[in-house]
Write an enzyme that holds these catalytic residues in place. Structure first.
Site, PDB file in Angstrom:
ATOM      1  N   ASP A 108      -5.758   2.002  11.135  1.00  0.00           N
ATOM      2  CA  ASP A 108      -5.201   1.077  10.153  1.00  0.00           C
ATOM      3  C   ASP A 108      -3.882   0.492  10.684  1.00  0.00           C
ATOM      4  OD1 ASP A 108      -4.871  -0.329   7.810  1.00  0.00           O
ATOM      5  OD2 ASP A 108      -4.978   1.423   6.493  1.00  0.00           O
ATOM      6  N   GLY A 109      -3.434  -0.564  10.089  1.00  0.00           N
ATOM      7  CA  GLY A 109      -2.147  -1.150  10.440  1.00  0.00           C
ATOM      8  C   GLY A 109      -1.039  -0.500   9.626  1.00  0.00           C
TER       9      GLY A 109
ATOM     10  N   GLY B  72       0.714  -1.754   2.863  1.00  0.00           N
ATOM     11  CA  GLY B  72       0.369  -2.503   1.653  1.00  0.00           C
ATOM     12  C   GLY B  72       0.775  -3.957   1.711  1.00  0.00           C
TER      13      GLY B  72
ATOM     14  N   GLY C  25      -0.736  -6.168   3.061  1.00  0.00           N
ATOM     15  CA  GLY C  25      -1.962  -6.939   2.820  1.00  0.00           C
ATOM     16  C   GLY C  25      -2.584  -6.638   1.461  1.00  0.00           C
TER      17      GLY C  25
ATOM     18  N   GLU D  35      -6.503   2.138   1.072  1.00  0.00           N
ATOM     19  CA  GLU D  35      -6.042   2.662   2.371  1.00  0.00           C
ATOM     20  C   GLU D  35      -5.599   4.112   2.235  1.00  0.00           C
ATOM     21  OE1 GLU D  35      -4.490  -1.436   4.549  1.00  0.00           O
ATOM     22  OE2 GLU D  35      -3.083  -0.305   3.333  1.00  0.00           O
TER      23      GLU D  35
HETATM   24  C1  5RP Z   1      -2.607  -3.855   4.294  1.00  0.00           C
HETATM   25  C2  5RP Z   1      -1.753  -3.069   5.197  1.00  0.00           C
HETATM   26  C3  5RP Z   1      -1.685  -3.540   6.598  1.00  0.00           C
HETATM   27  O1  5RP Z   1      -2.170  -2.536   7.418  1.00  0.00           O
HETATM   28  C4  5RP Z   1      -0.253  -3.851   6.937  1.00  0.00           C
HETATM   29  O2  5RP Z   1       0.206  -4.812   6.013  1.00  0.00           O
HETATM   30  C5  5RP Z   1      -0.127  -4.405   8.366  1.00  0.00           C
HETATM   31  O3  5RP Z   1      -0.732  -5.640   8.433  1.00  0.00           O
HETATM   32  P1  5RP Z   1      -0.727  -6.545   9.730  1.00  0.00           P
HETATM   33  O4  5RP Z   1      -1.508  -5.830  10.774  1.00  0.00           O
HETATM   34  O5  5RP Z   1      -1.355  -7.833   9.276  1.00  0.00           O
HETATM   35  O6  5RP Z   1       0.710  -6.759  10.150  1.00  0.00           O
HETATM   36  O7  5RP Z   1      -1.149  -2.081   4.848  1.00  0.00           O
HETATM   37  O8  5RP Z   1      -2.517  -3.392   2.974  1.00  0.00           O
END
Ligand code: 5RP
Length: 227
Positions: free
Chosen positions: A85-86, A99, A101, A107
Site C-alpha cells: 500500500d502507499g 488516507g 486517497g 486499508e
Molecule cells: C489512500 C492512501 C494512499 O496510499 C496514500 O494517500 C498515498 O497515495 P499516493 O501513492 O497517491 O501518494 O492512503 O487512502
C-alpha cells in the site's frame, strides 16, 4: 527525477515481493496504481501465477480486474500473505498517516488481516514527526457536523474533504474530515482520543502496522525494515 518517476520506481520494485500462489492485499493511490499495472503485466505474461488480490478500494478492484488479476472479497479469504500500500507520511519510528486517497478504512481492515505489510513511497513521504500532512478521519454522515464542531473546539483545524461542490464519499459512503495539526506529538494518544469520539469510524493514523517500506530515491529503490 520527479515524484511520479519515483512512485513508478517503488511501485514496480514492490512486485518482486509477490510470489506465485500468494493472497495479496492491493492498496490504493497513485503509487499503488504503478504496482498493480506491473503486477497485471506479470500475471498476463505468466511470470506470477495463481495469485488472489484483496483490494482496499473499488478503484483498485476495477483496475486489477481489468488487468486480469483475480480478486476476492476480504471475507472470502482466511488470511492475506502480503499487503502493498502507499502512505502519505512515515515518521522516523515507522508510524504512518494514510488516507490521502480516502480509502483509510478498508486499508486498515486489510492491513489488520495481513501477515506482512509493505508501504511504497517516494522519498518526500519520509518525515521526522507526523502531522504536516492533514490527518484524515472517516465519519458517518449522521450527526457529522457535530463531530466536525467538536474537532474544531479541540483546536484540530478540521476541513471537510470535498469532491467538487459535494462532500467526498468513501467506498462506505462516509465523509472524511481532514485535521490540519502541523505536528503530532503523541500519535497514540491522539488515535485513542479520536477513535473514542462517537461518529468517527476510523482515523488515518496507522501505528505499528508496517513491516517494510520501499522508498523511491534518485539513486534507486531503498528497503527499510520497520519490524
Ligand atoms: C489512500 C492512501 C494512499 O496510499 C496514500 O494517500 C498515498 O497515495 P499516493 O501513492 O497517491 O501518494 O492512503 O487512502
Amino acid at each position: 527525477m520527479d515524484q511520479n518517476a519515483l512512485k513508478e520506481q517503488t511501485g514496480k520494485e514492490s512486485v518482486k515481493y509477490i510470489k506465485s500462489g500468494m493472497i495479496v492485499g492491493l492498496g490504493t493511490g497513485s503509487t499503488v496504481k504503478y504496482m498493480v499495472d506491473e503486477l497485471g503485466k506479470q500475471v498476463q505474461e505468466g511470470k506470477i501465477k495463481d495469485i488472489i488480490g484483496v483490494t482496499t478500494s473499488n478503484r483498485t478492484a476495477k483496475q486489477a480486474r481489468d488487468l486480469g488479476i483475480t480478486i476476492k472479497d476480504i471475507d472470502d479469504v482466511d488470511h492475506i500473505d502480503l499487503t502493498i500500500d502507499g502512505a502519505d507520511e512515515i515518521s522516523d519510528d515507522f508510524q504512518g498517516i494514510k488516507g490521502g486517497g480516502g480509502a483509510l478504512l478498508w486499508e486498515k481492515i486489510v492491513a489488520n488481516v495481513s501477515n506482512k505489510v509493505m508501504w511504497i513511497v517516494d522519498e518526500s513521504k519520509l518525515v521526522h514527526k507526523l502531522g504536516a500532512f492533514p490527518l484524515p478521519v472517516e465519519v458517518i454522515p449522521f450527526g457529522s457536523q457535530h463531530v466536525f464542531d467538536r474537532l474544531e473546539k479541540k483546536g484540530y483545524k478540521p476541513t471537510w474533504r470535498m469532491d467538487g461542490d459535494e462532500k467526498f464519499r468513501t467506498d462506505e459512503n462516509n465523509y472524511i474530515i481532514d485535521l490540519h495539526l502541523g505536528e503530532i506529538d503523541d500519535p497514540k494518544a491522539l488515535a485513542d482520543e479520536l477513535i473514542h469520539m462517537v461518529g468517527i469510524v476510523e482515523t488515518g493514523l496507522f501505528l505499528n502496522r508496517v513491516n517494510d517500506v520501499i522508498v523511491g530515491t534518485p539513486e534507486g529503490p531503498k528497503v527499510l525494515h520497520a519490524r
